[in-house]
Design a protein around this motif. Structure first.
Motif, mmCIF file in Angstrom:
data_model
loop_
_atom_site.group_PDB
_atom_site.id
_atom_site.type_symbol
_atom_site.label_atom_id
_atom_site.label_comp_id
_atom_site.label_asym_id
_atom_site.label_seq_id
_atom_site.Cartn_x
_atom_site.Cartn_y
_atom_site.Cartn_z
ATOM 1 N N ALA A 349 89.132 5.323 37.913
ATOM 2 C CA ALA A 349 89.655 6.114 38.926
ATOM 3 C C ALA A 349 90.972 6.721 38.773
ATOM 4 O O ALA A 349 91.086 7.803 39.016
ATOM 5 N N TRP A 350 91.845 5.718 38.228
ATOM 6 C CA TRP A 350 93.301 6.168 38.033
ATOM 7 C C TRP A 350 93.803 6.089 36.850
ATOM 8 O O TRP A 350 95.084 6.840 36.912
ATOM 9 N N ILE A 351 93.330 5.572 35.897
ATOM 10 C CA ILE A 351 93.887 5.665 34.710
ATOM 11 C C ILE A 351 93.027 6.037 33.547
ATOM 12 O O ILE A 351 91.843 5.649 33.532
ATOM 13 N N VAL A 352 93.499 6.942 32.331
ATOM 14 C CA VAL A 352 92.411 7.226 31.429
ATOM 15 C C VAL A 352 93.405 6.874 30.084
ATOM 16 O O VAL A 352 94.299 7.432 29.873
ATOM 17 N N PRO A 353 93.057 5.968 29.262
ATOM 18 C CA PRO A 353 93.259 5.767 27.791
ATOM 19 C C PRO A 353 93.294 6.989 27.079
ATOM 20 O O PRO A 353 92.389 7.796 26.909
ATOM 21 N N ILE A 354 94.364 7.486 26.109
ATOM 22 C CA ILE A 354 94.031 8.528 25.530
ATOM 23 C C ILE A 354 93.086 8.297 24.262
ATOM 24 O O ILE A 354 92.713 9.355 23.572
ATOM 25 N N THR A 355 92.626 6.879 24.080
ATOM 26 C CA THR A 355 91.576 6.801 23.143
ATOM 27 C C THR A 355 90.072 7.590 23.408
ATOM 28 O O THR A 355 89.279 7.862 22.839
ATOM 29 N N LYS A 356 90.133 8.066 24.849
ATOM 30 C CA LYS A 356 88.870 8.649 25.199
ATOM 31 C C LYS A 356 88.920 10.123 25.322
ATOM 32 O O LYS A 356 88.163 10.742 25.852
ATOM 33 N N PHE A 357 89.847 10.742 24.395
ATOM 34 C CA PHE A 357 89.769 12.048 24.045
ATOM 35 C C PHE A 357 88.565 12.764 23.918
ATOM 36 O O PHE A 357 88.242 13.801 24.769
ATOM 37 N N PRO A 358 87.875 12.472 22.914
ATOM 38 C CA PRO A 358 86.496 12.793 22.611
ATOM 39 C C PRO A 358 85.710 12.783 23.868
ATOM 40 O O PRO A 358 84.870 13.556 24.201
ATOM 41 N N GLU A 359 85.422 11.709 24.575
ATOM 42 C CA GLU A 359 84.592 11.659 25.830
ATOM 43 C C GLU A 359 84.787 12.720 26.806
ATOM 44 O O GLU A 359 83.996 13.139 27.619
ATOM 45 N N ILE A 360 86.243 12.720 26.886
ATOM 46 C CA ILE A 360 86.637 13.622 28.111
ATOM 47 C C ILE A 360 86.613 14.903 27.622
ATOM 48 O O ILE A 360 86.317 16.004 28.459
ATOM 49 N N GLY A 361 86.737 15.373 26.503
ATOM 50 C CA GLY A 361 86.744 16.859 26.139
ATOM 51 C C GLY A 361 88.279 17.383 25.821
ATOM 52 O O GLY A 361 88.476 18.490 25.990
ATOM 53 N N ILE A 362 89.320 16.541 25.404
ATOM 54 C CA ILE A 362 90.661 17.049 25.278
ATOM 55 C C ILE A 362 90.818 17.050 23.836
ATOM 56 O O ILE A 362 90.493 15.778 23.294
ATOM 57 N N GLY A 363 91.276 18.160 23.193
ATOM 58 C CA GLY A 363 91.631 18.317 21.755
ATOM 59 C C GLY A 363 92.862 18.350 21.456
ATOM 60 O O GLY A 363 93.970 18.990 22.427
ATOM 61 N N MET A 364 93.385 17.830 20.379
ATOM 62 C CA MET A 364 94.823 18.296 19.800
ATOM 63 C C MET A 364 94.528 18.854 18.443
ATOM 64 O O MET A 364 94.007 18.154 17.474
ATOM 65 N N ALA A 365 94.964 20.022 18.106
ATOM 66 C CA ALA A 365 94.828 20.745 16.619
ATOM 67 C C ALA A 365 95.953 20.129 15.736
ATOM 68 O O ALA A 365 95.563 20.242 14.628
ATOM 69 N N ALA A 366 97.085 19.629 16.275
ATOM 70 C CA ALA A 366 98.016 19.275 15.035
ATOM 71 C C ALA A 366 98.695 17.970 15.515
ATOM 72 O O ALA A 366 98.627 17.453 16.793
ATOM 73 N N GLU A 367 99.188 17.123 14.945
ATOM 74 C CA GLU A 367 99.927 16.141 14.921
ATOM 75 C C GLU A 367 101.108 16.095 15.876
ATOM 76 O O GLU A 367 101.762 17.183 15.831
ATOM 77 N N LYS A 368 101.196 15.326 16.951
ATOM 78 C CA LYS A 368 102.314 15.234 17.930
ATOM 79 C C LYS A 368 102.817 13.827 18.391
ATOM 80 O O LYS A 368 102.107 12.962 18.362
ATOM 81 N N THR A 369 104.088 13.932 18.608
ATOM 82 C CA THR A 369 104.836 12.634 19.017
ATOM 83 C C THR A 369 105.017 12.778 20.572
ATOM 84 O O THR A 369 105.781 13.780 20.690
ATOM 85 N N TYR A 370 104.864 11.772 21.231
ATOM 86 C CA TYR A 370 105.341 11.966 22.711
ATOM 87 C C TYR A 370 106.128 10.740 23.010
ATOM 88 O O TYR A 370 105.865 9.494 22.818
ATOM 89 N N TYR A 371 107.252 11.222 23.479
ATOM 90 C CA TYR A 371 108.179 9.964 24.145
ATOM 91 C C TYR A 371 107.819 9.380 25.309
ATOM 92 O O TYR A 371 107.022 9.851 26.133
ATOM 93 N N ASN A 372 107.906 8.080 25.310
ATOM 94 C CA ASN A 372 107.766 7.149 26.317
ATOM 95 C C ASN A 372 106.205 6.977 26.832
ATOM 96 O O ASN A 372 106.162 6.642 27.941
ATOM 97 N N SER A 373 105.422 7.379 25.927
ATOM 98 C CA SER A 373 104.122 7.066 26.055
ATOM 99 C C SER A 373 103.410 6.050 25.327
ATOM 100 O O SER A 373 103.744 5.775 24.158
ATOM 101 N N GLU A 374 102.558 4.921 25.762
ATOM 102 C CA GLU A 374 102.054 4.125 25.209
ATOM 103 C C GLU A 374 100.436 4.465 25.149
ATOM 104 O O GLU A 374 99.668 3.497 24.892
ATOM 105 N N GLY A 375 99.986 5.661 25.407
ATOM 106 C CA GLY A 375 98.732 6.029 25.270
ATOM 107 C C GLY A 375 97.895 5.879 26.521
ATOM 108 O O GLY A 375 96.560 5.983 26.601
ATOM 109 N N TYR A 376 98.479 5.945 27.722
ATOM 110 C CA TYR A 376 97.652 5.836 28.879
ATOM 111 C C TYR A 376 98.015 6.967 29.939
ATOM 112 O O TYR A 376 99.435 7.200 30.210
#
Length: 550
Positions: A349-376
């Motif tokens: 209910a409260w947290i989504v791992p970034i590894t679930k991108f395909p399941e959720i339907g979120i896409g990234m077209a190009a490589e990107k680096t995010y500050y202070n993120s561990e992927g949640y």
């Protein structure tokens, strides 16, 4: 965002009008009557009290203007280990410094939030001086509510800043604006005396059962009991806390809701779990007076590379804007999984791992680096397009809970453990666990209480004050920002550009940790027991002594 004019907190205060829902608060908005003829009638008292409610709401959840993101809810979350910042390290440097615990006296967040606490106190003092509770029941009730709201401000001030000035009257002269620090014990006594008096006074309203959806809009007797219980717990007065928190539970006016995804959304407004809530309503004619969550800052990073697939809103009603200044730490996610598994009700209910991108339907077209993120990524209190006006990120119609019943149950359980009543403690904890389909436990101790509070109240803005009152902050936050993570998300070259859902897309993820270049990152012994008094207050109030280490 920095203000060009620096003035004293105590001197720069005036009555403001309220944007609270009149159907819920039953308080009409402030008119334009002059001060010399205003403070007379019951209606005048209602309107003046509405200004106190408005100021109290503003300090917790933000002031009514685009770009002014400072509020105490985020401050307390930033100070804890419940969230991480995000975006880039140079974006919103005030909040980045707070999260990293590089605490400086010139941080605008400290100045503005400290100022807003005293704005609320000033307005409460004004009501108390201008109206006589013996004149009418309406005035007596409003005065009791203002005393409760003033105690609420002092609870946060004493737990965050320590020896703050205790101001219980309207300050009028330049000399009166010079106010010394008050000893912490005296502030706690003031809070206790005020709350005990208004509880016993019988003038506060009371929620009329769990079906009373308007019952938590005012500062009720159970709000006063809850705040008093928190004050007792902070001081280690466990027997007293147990008594007053048990009164809240035995009132029968509250219960746990079944759908925990609705917290901080309009569906939960007035629900039986909110003991006291700040009220909003959707009114575009007063959009800039709704305060709010400023979702564009705290939303997922759709402005930084995220794209919504054609059916992504079936998962969540995202807004395709945002900078993701609020990430979830890996250790918090891991703690949820260890307790309830990857399919647990709360973690999903409260947290989504970034590894679930395909399941959720979120896409990234190009490589990107995010500050202070561990992927949640956070879902709890993530604004949706149903919650607020999308074009403005204002007019949020979600009420903000100040006290929730799950917090009351777990505080009462802790008080029971501390006083040797383990059987009652187990009953309260197991009620919280049952709501999220967890098996009952048969043993209880403080370690279990601490774990239950961290998970159940994650990201609710109570963790930092919990860590401080337990004496755990120096250990838990010792290396909070010692190493800063950078998450790189790389789309797979085989991704099908014609898949508008992004469900077939694949990614690789890499987290690198880099050392923090601040010498005073994380918890600094001898300094971080309390926040620094804002430098402008030190400059103007010559009697105010700075906290140690600043």
């Amino acid at each position: 965002m920095k203000k060009s004019i620096i003035i004293s907190t105590f001197a720069a205060l005036a009555i403001v009008s309220t944007s609270c829902n009149p159907d819920l608060l039953n308080i009409p908005q402030m008119g334009v009557t002059g001060e010399e003829t205003f403070y007379v009638t019951d209606e005048d008292c209602e309107q003046a009290t509405a200004a106190v409610y408005n100021a109290s709401r503003k300090v917790l959840t933000g002031k009514p203007s685009i770009g002014s993101y400072e509020n105490a809810f985020f401050l307390k979350n930033l100070l804890s280990d419940d969230i991480r910042t995000g975006s880039t390290r140079t974006d919103q440097t005030n909040l980045q410094q707070i999260w990293e615990m590089h605490l400086v006296t010139t941080n605008d967040w400290f100045r503005i939030i400290y100022d807003e606490y005293y704005s609320s106190i000033y307005l409460a003092n004004l009501v108390l001086e201008k109206f006589n509770p013996e004149d009418s029941e309406i005035k007596a009730r409003n005065i009791a509510e203002c005393r409760g709201l003033r105690a609420l401000s002092y609870y946060d001030l004493v737990t965050l800043w320590g020896r703050v000035p205790l101001v219980t009257k309207v300050l009028k002269t330049a000399d009166e604006f010079q106010v010394e620090n008050t000893e912490i014990a005296e502030i706690w006594k003031f809070i206790e005396d005020e709350l005990n008096d208004i509880i016993k006074g019988g003038k506060l309203t009371q929620r009329q059962g769990i079906g009373d959806k308007n019952g938590s809009a005012r500062f009720t007797i159970d709000a006063a009991r809850t705040l008093l219980g928190k004050a007792y717990m902070y001081q280690g007065k466990y027997a007293e806390a147990k008594t007053v928190l048990t009164d809240v539970i035995k009132s029968g006016n509250f219960d746990l809701i079944s759908d925990i995804t609705t917290f901080y959304h309009p569906q939960a407004n007035g629900c039986e779990e909110y003991v006291y809530e700040h009220v909003r309503h959707y009114d575009m004619s007063t959009a800039y007076d709704q305060d709010g969550w400023h979702g564009i800052l705290w939303n997922w990073p759709f402005a930084l590379g995220f794209n919504m697939g054609s059916d992504a809103k079936n998962f969540y009603k995202f807004n395709a804007q945002g900078y993701s200044q609020c990430q979830v730490p890996k250790d918090l996610y891991d703690a949820f999984v260890a307790e309830e598994g990857v399919d647990g009700m709360r973690v999903n209910a409260w947290i989504v791992p970034i590894t679930k991108f395909p399941e959720i339907g979120i896409g990234m077209a190009a490589e990107k680096t995010y500050y202070n993120s561990e992927g949640y990524l956070r879902l709890k209190w993530l604004a949706s397009t149903d919650d607020e006006n999308v074009s403005m990120w204002h007019a949020n119609q979600s009420n903000t809970p100040v006290f929730k019943y799950d917090d009351v149950l777990l505080l009462a359980a802790e008080a029971c453990v501390q006083t040797g009543d383990n059987s009652t403690a187990l009953k309260y904890v197991n009620k919280v666990r049952a709501r999220v389909n967890l098996a009952p436990i048969s043993d209880i101790n403080m370690d279990i209480i601490k774990k239950e509070r961290r998970l159940e109240l994650a990201m609710d803005g109570v963790r930092f004050q919990d860590l401080k009152r337990w004496g755990d902050a120096p250990k838990v936050l010792a290396e909070k920002s010692k190493m800063l993570p950078y998450l790189t998300v790389s789309p797979d070259p085989s991704n099908d550009p014609n898949d508008a859902t992004y469900h077939s897309w694949k990614y690789s993820f890499k987290v690198e940790y880099k050392p923090n270049d601040y010498d005073d990152h994380s918890w600094t012994a001898g300094r971080d027991d309390y926040l620094p008094f804002p430098q402008n207050e030190i400059d103007v109030n010559k009697k105010l002594q700075q906290n140690p280490g600043y």
